[in-house]
Design a protein around this motif. Structure first.
Motif: not given
Lengths: 250, 250
Positions: A219-224, A236, A240, A243, A247
């Motif tokens: 449900k929480e996924k981030s693509l950088h 950087f 990220d 961090q 979290r």
């Protein structure tokens, strides 16, 4: 788990080499962490994944990640992958790697079969080893939890995220060959994910990486996604990722 | 530029409403910033873009962004978009918006012509206004530079990034209709970019957003994709964006 060497790095991080049966590994703990459980609270742990190039070759990058994590209050640990470093070669994987390299050098397509032959046996063999390492590491008084997994062969990370409930967050690097079967497995991943993609990664299929990100069940996924090739991850991006772990592991 | 009201928010941020000719706007400066240039160093500025829904409606989200930016030492400012809020309606844009809404509600495809009619006149009219606001804002002793642009209608941000050399970094939100012509313009953008994408944005074509990210000419550009719909940007995404501006404006 037997510690075979111990040294303090200049920033106070304690680096200990160990063996777990036949498998070599390294544990880094922050200067503040203490083996005397009464002296300080046990710290969270991040397992540091890496490509199958051998711990010795990967050491400079691993120790840099370990130092950054220690500064955030995390212990980190890694173990040698099956068939890498001083561990016995896996003939089938060696053959698969040679086939794959030959195909790429000849400009031929890399077949699903080649990728499966290279990655799936590695996943099968490595994942129980990382779980055994986790058992041993979590028995140390200075290591608490929660546990994160970061980087390395993404298919190993996916399998670990599915089968190992002690891992509560994972940072993946979408930069390796991924067997088709792992896309299905990715749907079963539900922990928070932080996925790095190098947009111009020469050895990586960008669309496949985007499809894999889409497949994750979390449900929480981030693509950088950042510019540059496979080894050009900007500094950087590491911050990220740090961090993200702060979290979820604190 | 005439200030029409002034209030201190509870965190010490100074909020001033102003008019620039017929255009209303708001300026927020950190508690530490002073109109007496000798009292404190002038602060960097972030222009806060927003969708064309009117400043009054957007105020809660804008002031939240302004407070976060102020805590990092940035002044922020925004102006009403042409045709929004109390400004005179733009009949052609109203017509285009009605056509587009009708098509979407009927489940019909949104044509390139509709998107062009909605966005291009807005870009043409808004960009010189933001540049005029920048002239006025940078003449204040408490505002220095460098200048960033953040959010809002991405096509306005793209055009500003191309034509306005005082803007040195931009954070875009890939969540609006983008005319085909802007993809070409995106290639001319060379400043560092931080692009947010909501992976499941119901009103947004994900592939178009990825293509737009690919098109940007910037050597440093990052795409941060997160789960959720158009308005579901997670709080940590805002923190990552804040770090982007801290890297580039300080």
């Amino acid at each position: 788990m037997h510690f075979t060497s111990e040294q303090r790095l200049d920033d106070g991080v304690l680096e200990r080499e160990f063996t777990l049966g036949e498998i070599p590994g390294i544990l880094w703990t922050p200067a503040s962490a203490s083996a005397s459980a009464s002296a300080s609270a046990p710290v969270p742990l991040i397992l540091l994944g890496h490509p199958p190039l051998g711990l010795r070759k990967m050491y400079p990058r691993l120790v840099a990640r370990a130092r950054h994590s220690a500064a955030e209050g995390f212990a980190t640990a890694t173990i040698e992958l099956p068939g890498s470093g001083d561990r016995p070669r896996l003939p089938a994987a060696e053959q698969a790697r040679a086939d794959l390299r030959r195909a790429m050098e000849a400009g031929e397509p890399v077949s699903d079969e080649m990728v499966d032959a290279l990655i799936l046996p590695l996943v099968e063999k490595a994942v129980p080893e990382w779980q055994a390492a986790l058992d041993a590491l979590l028995s140390l008084p200075e290591i608490g939890g929660p546990v994160g997994y970061s980087g390395g062969v993404i298919s190993i990370g996916i399998r670990l995220a599915v089968v190992e409930p002690r891992i509560v967050a994972a940072g993946f690097f979408a930069g390796s060959f991924v067997p088709r079967a792992m896309f299905e497995e990715a749907r079963q991943v539900t922990i928070p994910l932080h996925v790095l993609l190098q947009w111009d990664d020469e050895g990586n299929d960008r669309q496949a990486a985007l499809d894999l990100f889409d497949a994750f069940g979390s449900k929480e996924k981030s693509l950088h996604a950042n510019m540059g090739g496979h080894t050009g991850v900007p500094q950087f991006a590491g911050e990220d990722a740090a961090q993200f772990f702060t979290r979820h592991l604190k």
